[in-house]
Design a protein around this motif. Structure first.
Motif, short mmCIF file in Angstrom:
data_model
loop_
_atom_site.label_atom_id
_atom_site.label_comp_id
_atom_site.label_asym_id
_atom_site.label_seq_id
_atom_site.Cartn_x
_atom_site.Cartn_y
_atom_site.Cartn_z
N VAL A 10 52.90 36.83 46.30
CA VAL A 10 52.28 36.71 44.98
C VAL A 10 50.82 36.26 45.11
O VAL A 10 49.92 36.81 44.44
CB VAL A 10 53.07 35.74 44.07
CG1 VAL A 10 52.30 35.39 42.81
CG2 VAL A 10 54.43 36.35 43.72
N VAL A 11 50.55 35.30 45.97
CA VAL A 11 49.17 34.82 46.17
C VAL A 11 48.28 35.96 46.69
O VAL A 11 47.16 36.16 46.20
CB VAL A 11 49.14 33.60 47.12
CG1 VAL A 11 47.73 33.28 47.57
CG2 VAL A 11 49.77 32.39 46.45
N MET A 13 48.72 39.11 46.24
CA MET A 13 48.54 40.07 45.14
C MET A 13 47.53 39.55 44.12
O MET A 13 46.71 40.34 43.62
CB MET A 13 49.87 40.39 44.48
CG MET A 13 50.75 41.27 45.33
SD MET A 13 52.23 41.77 44.44
CE MET A 13 52.93 42.94 45.59
N VAL A 14 47.54 38.27 43.83
CA VAL A 14 46.56 37.70 42.89
C VAL A 14 45.15 37.80 43.49
O VAL A 14 44.20 38.18 42.79
CB VAL A 14 46.92 36.25 42.52
CG1 VAL A 14 45.77 35.55 41.81
CG2 VAL A 14 48.18 36.22 41.68
N VAL A 15 45.02 37.52 44.77
CA VAL A 15 43.73 37.68 45.44
C VAL A 15 43.30 39.14 45.38
O VAL A 15 42.12 39.45 45.15
CB VAL A 15 43.79 37.17 46.90
CG1 VAL A 15 42.56 37.58 47.69
CG2 VAL A 15 43.98 35.66 46.92
N LEU A 17 44.09 41.28 43.00
CA LEU A 17 43.63 41.54 41.64
C LEU A 17 42.21 41.05 41.44
O LEU A 17 41.39 41.73 40.81
CB LEU A 17 44.56 40.88 40.62
CG LEU A 17 45.85 41.60 40.31
CD1 LEU A 17 46.72 40.77 39.37
CD2 LEU A 17 45.58 42.97 39.71
N ILE A 18 41.91 39.89 41.98
CA ILE A 18 40.54 39.38 41.90
C ILE A 18 39.59 40.33 42.63
O ILE A 18 38.48 40.61 42.17
CB ILE A 18 40.45 37.95 42.46
CG1 ILE A 18 41.23 36.98 41.56
CG2 ILE A 18 39.01 37.50 42.61
CD1 ILE A 18 41.47 35.62 42.16
N GLY A 27 40.74 45.06 47.00
CA GLY A 27 41.80 44.49 46.17
C GLY A 27 43.07 45.31 46.12
O GLY A 27 44.17 44.79 46.33
N ILE A 31 46.99 44.43 47.54
CA ILE A 31 48.22 44.47 46.73
C ILE A 31 49.23 45.41 47.38
O ILE A 31 50.41 45.08 47.53
CB ILE A 31 47.91 44.89 45.29
CG1 ILE A 31 47.00 43.85 44.61
CG2 ILE A 31 49.19 45.09 44.49
CD1 ILE A 31 46.40 44.31 43.29
N VAL A 148 47.15 45.71 38.18
CA VAL A 148 48.15 45.05 37.33
C VAL A 148 49.43 45.89 37.30
O VAL A 148 50.54 45.34 37.39
CB VAL A 148 47.59 44.82 35.90
CG1 VAL A 148 48.69 44.41 34.94
CG2 VAL A 148 46.48 43.78 35.93
N VAL A 151 51.24 45.36 40.61
CA VAL A 151 51.93 44.06 40.65
C VAL A 151 53.16 44.09 39.73
O VAL A 151 54.23 43.57 40.09
CB VAL A 151 50.96 42.92 40.27
CG1 VAL A 151 51.71 41.60 40.12
CG2 VAL A 151 49.85 42.79 41.31
#
Length: 162
Positions: A10-11, A13-15, A17-18, A27, A31, A148, A151
């Motif tokens: 999850v971390v 994937m969030v990175v 997205l950023i 990015g 993901i 998004v 994810v």
């Protein structure tokens, strides 16, 4: 797969997205890689194979949009192909010269200088360059939306596996 490993995914994937908005890292590839790691560790299964295929298609679509939208905006805005190529060169040079912000700064500078050398006037050159910048904005939005969706697809895969 234990909870700690899922948190790491999850971390990442969030990175990722950023990274679709801030051009520091690839990015969508982050993901996709996190989803691949999840599949390799936890097993794909039927649902995972379908989900990973969707994630891969979203990766391809998002990456294509990231290149096509700025180019299209530039062409529609009247930019010469040589100016757009100079923008690509500027982006590559900027990426290595100025950490974090160099890619967009180099791309904008390349297009602006290319248009100025073609037109000989900063006003029209800047007008055309602004259209290319708008294309970069649309590209970032498209990549973020694809991220998004990637994810979300992974989250559905995770829910089915649990």
């Amino acid at each position: 797969m234990d909870t700690a490993a899922v948190v790491v995914i999850v971390v990442v994937m969030v990175v990722g997205l950023i990274g679709t908005v801030v051009p520091v890292m690839p990015g969508l590839i982050l993901i996709w890689g996190a989803a691949l790691a999840y599949g390799l560790i936890d097993g794909f299964g039927r649902a995972g194979s379908f989900a990973f295929t969707v994630i891969s298609l979203l990766l391809a679509g998002g990456m294509v949009a990231g290149y096509v939208l700025p180019h299209r905006a530039g062409v529609r805005g009247g930019a010469a192909r040589s100016s757009l190529r100079l923008g690509i060169v500027g982006a590559i040079v900027g990426f290595f010269v100025i950490p974090v912000l160099g890619l967009p700064i180099g791309a904008v500078a390349g297009v602006l200088l290319g248009e100025y050398s073609r037109l000989g006037d900063w006003g029209p050159a800047w007008t055309t360059t602004r259209r290319v910048i708008a294309g970069f904005g649309w590209a970032a939005l498209a990549e973020f939306t694809a991220g998004v969706a990637m994810v979300g697809t992974w989250a559905a895969w995770l829910a089915v596996r649990r």
